[in-house]
Structure formats: structure tokens, C-alpha cells
Design a protein around this motif. Structure first.
Motif, PDB file in Angstrom:
ATOM      1  N   ASN A 171       1.117 -13.463  -3.601  1.00 35.97           N
ATOM      2  CA  ASN A 171       1.788 -12.175  -3.692  1.00 35.97           C
ATOM      3  C   ASN A 171       3.201 -12.258  -3.107  1.00 35.97           C
ATOM      4  O   ASN A 171       3.366 -12.565  -1.927  1.00 35.97           O
ATOM      5  CB  ASN A 171       1.017 -11.106  -2.910  1.00 35.97           C
ATOM      6  CG  ASN A 171       1.692  -9.733  -2.996  1.00 35.97           C
ATOM      7  OD1 ASN A 171       1.698  -9.113  -4.050  1.00 35.97           O
ATOM      8  ND2 ASN A 171       2.301  -9.277  -1.907  1.00 35.97           N
ATOM      9  N   LEU A 179      11.687 -12.657   4.161  1.00 37.23           N
ATOM     10  CA  LEU A 179      11.468 -11.718   5.271  1.00 37.23           C
ATOM     11  C   LEU A 179      10.703 -12.401   6.408  1.00 37.23           C
ATOM     12  O   LEU A 179      10.857 -12.035   7.566  1.00 37.23           O
ATOM     13  CB  LEU A 179      10.734 -10.459   4.800  1.00 37.23           C
ATOM     14  CG  LEU A 179      11.412  -9.663   3.675  1.00 37.23           C
ATOM     15  CD1 LEU A 179      10.748  -8.297   3.487  1.00 37.23           C
ATOM     16  CD2 LEU A 179      12.911  -9.482   3.903  1.00 37.23           C
ATOM     17  N   PRO A 347      15.385   4.200  -2.340  1.00 36.51           N
ATOM     18  CA  PRO A 347      15.769   5.136  -3.400  1.00 36.51           C
ATOM     19  C   PRO A 347      14.747   5.173  -4.538  1.00 36.51           C
ATOM     20  O   PRO A 347      14.163   4.149  -4.904  1.00 36.51           O
ATOM     21  CB  PRO A 347      17.107   4.569  -3.887  1.00 36.51           C
ATOM     22  CG  PRO A 347      17.650   3.832  -2.697  1.00 36.51           C
ATOM     23  CD  PRO A 347      16.456   3.237  -2.013  1.00 36.51           C
ATOM     24  N   GLU A 426       1.131  -0.903   7.308  1.00 39.53           N
ATOM     25  CA  GLU A 426       2.305  -1.172   6.479  1.00 39.53           C
ATOM     26  C   GLU A 426       3.221  -2.178   7.181  1.00 39.53           C
ATOM     27  O   GLU A 426       4.358  -1.916   7.505  1.00 39.53           O
ATOM     28  CB  GLU A 426       3.016   0.149   6.141  1.00 39.53           C
ATOM     29  CG  GLU A 426       4.309   0.057   5.355  1.00 39.53           C
ATOM     30  CD  GLU A 426       4.274  -0.829   4.104  1.00 39.53           C
ATOM     31  OE1 GLU A 426       3.207  -0.988   3.481  1.00 39.53           O
ATOM     32  OE2 GLU A 426       5.333  -1.363   3.760  1.00 39.53           O
ATOM     33  N   TRP A 427       2.683  -3.363   7.454  1.00 37.00           N
ATOM     34  CA  TRP A 427       3.438  -4.491   8.006  1.00 37.00           C
ATOM     35  C   TRP A 427       4.313  -4.060   9.185  1.00 37.00           C
ATOM     36  O   TRP A 427       3.784  -3.397  10.084  1.00 37.00           O
ATOM     37  CB  TRP A 427       4.230  -5.170   6.876  1.00 37.00           C
ATOM     38  CG  TRP A 427       3.335  -5.533   5.708  1.00 37.00           C
ATOM     39  CD1 TRP A 427       3.375  -5.008   4.451  1.00 37.00           C
ATOM     40  CD2 TRP A 427       2.229  -6.485   5.691  1.00 37.00           C
ATOM     41  NE1 TRP A 427       2.389  -5.571   3.663  1.00 37.00           N
ATOM     42  CE2 TRP A 427       1.683  -6.471   4.391  1.00 37.00           C
ATOM     43  CE3 TRP A 427       1.680  -7.345   6.642  1.00 37.00           C
ATOM     44  CZ2 TRP A 427       0.601  -7.282   4.022  1.00 37.00           C
ATOM     45  CZ3 TRP A 427       0.599  -8.152   6.271  1.00 37.00           C
ATOM     46  CH2 TRP A 427       0.084  -8.117   4.982  1.00 37.00           C
TER      47      TRP A 427
END
Ligand code: GBH
Length: 479
Positions: A171, A179, A347, A426-427
Motif C-alpha cells: 500500500n 514520509l 482541499p 490515523e497515523w
């Protein structure tokens, strides 16, 4: 079965696949149970300041113990498929050698119960939780990790291959490499652009070796899942036909090469783009890319999994400040919010999804497309038994209309999976950014279907959308 929709204007092709997704470290919890070894996320989440509020995945949604009830929720939603990931450190606590049968038992029960509920299991083999033991040897910067991943693939396939037909290797290798090793906001928290490029190549090598192992064992359907991003200039956000200056066109192309084609081209064409090789050579050297690697990476696959959240907006100009997640773009400017954003500040641009899908089917026509993740975090309003998340419903509806437009324009899109089934870890953002269509009260582990989940169920049952914009289901419809 499809309910013929009154006023329904947007109908998806017959057999369109509807589902939802999660990942092991984000939902399972049970971090020390049944012989699971530590992963780089267990280690990283202990690092002071790494995760918002000092959260970690020790308990998460406790899905490891509550999977049966969670399958009940999936059934209520009428999902065709559930995409989840297998935690490598449950299967191989040291990342190599001995297989932990108890770890595989969990996934076997999960798969059997899903099949019994009529839900197809889509298995992701790696969603970022590398065994810590392998990190001690360099993690993804070490070429050997790719070979270990192929061994682990075989171990999982040996147990589940007779029941699972759809397999996803890695993934989002860009996120894991850039990151995790480049800017250090994800595990293992390293900050070296050179290491990020090496990790990216080894993740792709791991993908290729894993596909080979799966194919050799007889797997039906094999996919690679990428975070794919339409790259545009600020002017193109509202006017896609805008003609760019040569400098802007070059900036767009370079960023597109780094985030998209660095992964698409080796997997689907057996080559790295020239732009990528130039930058890798300058930043990391090319020694880690060996003769024969591209042939390994370029295994035929059946599906390309697309995780889409938001576009990337750039233009030529003094990159002030430079964006360290994109080495080699110091002369490129990255735009911030240029459209209304979600709670993570991303966004909201549904047309980005249609552009992306059409482009992928044009440039890589041999592979079928599946949206493996799309969704958004918002600050939900819990009111008694209801969770009002009109923003999320609007986000999903906008993106589904965009996906449908792409199909009409010729994109070979086979299905759409919402990220995520559950609010989860969420990490780096911890538990406060909620992506679920099902609300989780982390104090009690109670699940509540959000309005968006009730809406999604109707979309699934109708295999399409209505003429009017999303409305909130009435209580009678919910009952
Ligand atoms: C996915 O990654 C993951 O697969 C999943 O585990 C995760 O929970 C989910 O998305 C939600 O985050 O700041 O405007 O430049 C998403 C990868 C990379 C997408 C960073 C958004 C930043 C957008 N993300 N990107 S912006």
C-alpha cells in the motif's frame, strides 16, 4: 440486488464493486497478543512528539477481538468487499524465519466469517507495519527486506490462498518511503532523501517479488495500490484546459514523475522515467538499482488500486520553503489550500479523481482500475444514536459522480472502496481525525453508523446515485 431508483441519473456498470477498507495497525489493537512481534509503528508511536496526543495503536478499534461484530456492520451496509491488511509481525514476529501460526489463525477466521457473510476479502499484504526486527537491519533501505517480503507473502498465501482471490501487495510505497524515511513523519521516522529513494526502489522490488510468489502459487487477481495524485498548477484547478508556460509544464511533469510515475512506470512499463533517474542519481546514486530489477518489478498485474484524496498543486518558482517530501524540487512552489478543505486540511477536489482515472486508463490501458481508498476526515456531530456527517456524504457523493464521469469518458473503473469503514488510528494524527463511515467511541468501543454509511448503503443497493443532491435518510428508511 438493485433498487430501481426514481430520479436516478447516475448508474454504475453491472457488477461494479462496492466496499470499504481498513489497515491492520489502524484498527486491530491487540498489539502484544498471540505472539505478534513489534512493528516499526509500535516503536515510532512511542517516540515523544511523533503522534498527536501521544496516541498509539495498542488498542485502536479492538477489531482483533470485535471482528465478528464488525463483519455484522459490513453486512448491514451490504458491502461486496472488505479490504484489510495482514500485519506482517503477527505472521512472522521477527520478519524472517519462524511462522507464527496463531497470527495466521486470526486472518483465517476473519476470511471465513467474511465469506460466510457473502463479503469478498481483499487482502493487502503490507500497509506500513514492518517488523521492527527488520528495521534493525535497515528496514526498507536494505535490499534483503524485499526478499523477506516474498517469503512472508508465501506464508500468507499458503494459509489463505484457497479462499482469498484478490491480493494487494504494497500500500502506497511513496508514503512508506518518503514520509517514513524522507521526512520522518511516519515510521520509522528517518530523515534522509537518499534513504527514501532506496526504500522506494526496494518497496517496488518487494512488490515484484511478491507478485511472482503469488502468481507462482496460483493467485487469481493481483493488484498494486498507489497513492495517485493529479498534479496541476493553481490555474488548472478551475480551468483544466489552461495552457501552461514551459517552466510550469516542466514543474508539473517533474512532480508527477516523483509521486506517480516513479511507481507506475516500473510496475507497468518496466522502466523509471528519465526525470526520476536524474534526481535519484544526484540524491542517492544508482547503485541500489541493479540489472534485472526492473524486469522483476514489471510483473503483469490485474488491477491498479488507486488511493485518491486530493490533488497536488505546484508551479515553477522559488520553492520557498522547499518541500522535503519531494527531493529535487527545490525550484518548485507547492500551493496550500486553494479549495475548501477537510479536517486534515486537504482541499476537496472531486474533478481530480475523474482526471486521474481517465489519464490512467489512457496511459496504462492494460490494467483495470479500482479505487481502493477515497474518503475524508470531518468533525462529526454525534447526537444520541445518530452521527450527522453531511460533509462526508457530500465528499463521497462528489467523488462518486466524478468516478462515474470517468467511466463515461472511457476509464476502466471496476469498483470503489471507501476509506474507511471505521474511525481509526490515523497515523501521525492519532485518533482525533475520523475517516470512518462508522463512528467509533474509543472509550466504549461502541460502533454507530454515521449518516454517510446509511447513505452509502443506499448507493450500493441502487448501484447508483440520485438526481438530487444527497439527502439524509429518514428514520423509517434507517429502521
Ligand atoms: C492513506 O494515505 C492511507 O493508505 C491510509 O492508511 C490513511 O488512513 C488514509 O490515507 C488517510 O490519511 O497535505 O494536501 O499535500 C494517504 C496519503 C499522503 C494523502 C499525504 C494526502 C497530503 C495532502 N496521503 N497527502 S496535502
Amino acid at each position: 440486488t438493485t433498487i430501481a431508483g426514481r430520479g436516478q441519473t447516475v448508474t454504475f456498470p453491472d457488477g461494479f464493486i462496492w466496499g470499504s477498507a481498513t489497515a491492520a495497525y489502524q484498527v486491530e489493537g491487540a498489539a502484544a497478543e498471540d505472539g505478534r512481534g513489534p512493528s516499526i509503528w509500535d516503536t515510532f508511536s512511542r517516540r515523544p512528539g511523533a503522534i498527536a496526543n501521544g496516541h498509539n495503536g495498542d488498542t485502536a478499534c479492538d477489531h482483533y477481538h470485535r471482528y465478528a461484530a464488525d463483519i455484522g456492520v459490513m453486512r448491514e451496509l451490504d458491502l461486496d468487499v472488505y479490504r484489510f491488511s495482514v500485519a506482517w509481525p503477527r505472521v512472522q514476529p521477527d520478519g524472517a524465519g519462524a511462522i507464527n501460526a496463531a497470527g495466521l489463525d486470526f486472518y483465517e477466521k476473519l476470511v471465513d466469517d467474511l465469506l460466510e457473510a457473502g463479503i469478498a476479502p481483499y487482502v493487502t499484504l503490507y500497509h506500513w507495519d514492518l517488523p521492527q526486527a527488520l528495521e534493525e537491519f535497515g528496514g526498507w533501505t536494505n535490499r534483503d527486506t524485499a526478499y523477506r517480503f516474498a517469503d512472508y507473502t508465501k506464508a500468507v498465501y499458503d494459509r489463505l490462498g484457497d479462499r482469498v482471490s484478490t491480493w494487494m501487495t504494497i500500500n502506497e510505497p511513496w508514503v512508506a518511503a518518503f514520509l517514513g524515511y524522507g521526512i520522518g513523519v511516519h515510521a520509522p521516522g528517518r530523515t534522509s532523501s537518499a534513504e527514501a529513494f532506496r526504500a522506494a526502489h526496494h518497496l517496488m522490488l518487494a512488490h515484484g517479488l511478491s507478485v511472482r510468489a503469488l502468481r507462482g502459487s496460483g493467485a487469481d487477481e493481483i493488484a498494486l495500490t498507489l497513492n495517485l495524485v493529479p498534479v496541476v498548477t493553481p490555474g488548472q484547478v478551475n480551468d483544466p484546459a489552461l495552457v501552461l508556460s514551459a517552466a510550469d509544464a516542466e514543474a508539473v511533469d517533474r512532480v508527477d514523475c516523483l509521486i506517480n510515475r516513479q511507481f507506475l512506470d516500473p510496475a507497468l512499463r518496466g522502466e523509471y522515467p528519465e526525470q526520476v533517474l536524474k534526481i535519484v542519481d544526484r540524491v542517492a546514486g544508482l547503485d541500489h538499482i541493479r540489472g534485472g530489477d526492473l524486469a522483476i518489478i514489471n510483473q503483469p498485474i490485474d488491477l491498479l488500486g488507486i488511493n485518491y484524496y486530493t490533488p497536488c498543486v505546484v508551479r515553477s518558482g522559488p520553492g520557498e520553503p522547499a518541500n522535503p517530501a519531494y527531493p529535487g524540487t527545490e525550484d518548485i512552489e507547492f500551493a496550500g489550500a486553494y479549495a475548501p478543505t477537510t479536517a486534515t486540511g486537504w482541499p476537496i477536489v472531486p474533478t481530480g479523481l475523474s482526471q486521474l482515472l481517465v489519464r490512467l486508463s489512457r496511459d496504462y490501458p492494460e490494467v483495470g482500475l479500482l479505487v481502493t481508498e477515497n474518503g475524508a476526515a470531518f468533525d462529526d456531530v454525534v447526537s444520541g444514536e445518530r452521527v450527522h456527517d453531511a460533509d462526508r456524504t457530500a465528499y463521497l457523493e462528489g467523488h462518486l459522480r466524478a468516478a462515474h464521469a470517468a467511466i463515461e469518458a472511457g476509464a476502466d473503473l471496476r469498483g470503489y472502496l471507501v476509506w474507511s469503514l471505521l474511525d481509526n488510528f490515523e497515523w501521525a494524527e492519532g485518533y482525533n481525525k475520523r475517516f470512518g463511515i462508522v463512528h467509533v467511541d474509543f472509550a466504549t468501543q461502541r460502533r454507530l453508523l454515521k449518516d454517510s454509511a446509511l447513505w452509502f448503503r443506499e448507493v450500493i443497493q441502487r448501484n447508483g446515485l440520485w438526481k438530487e443532491r444527497a439527502r439524509r435518510p429518514t428514520l423509517e428508511e434507517v429502521a
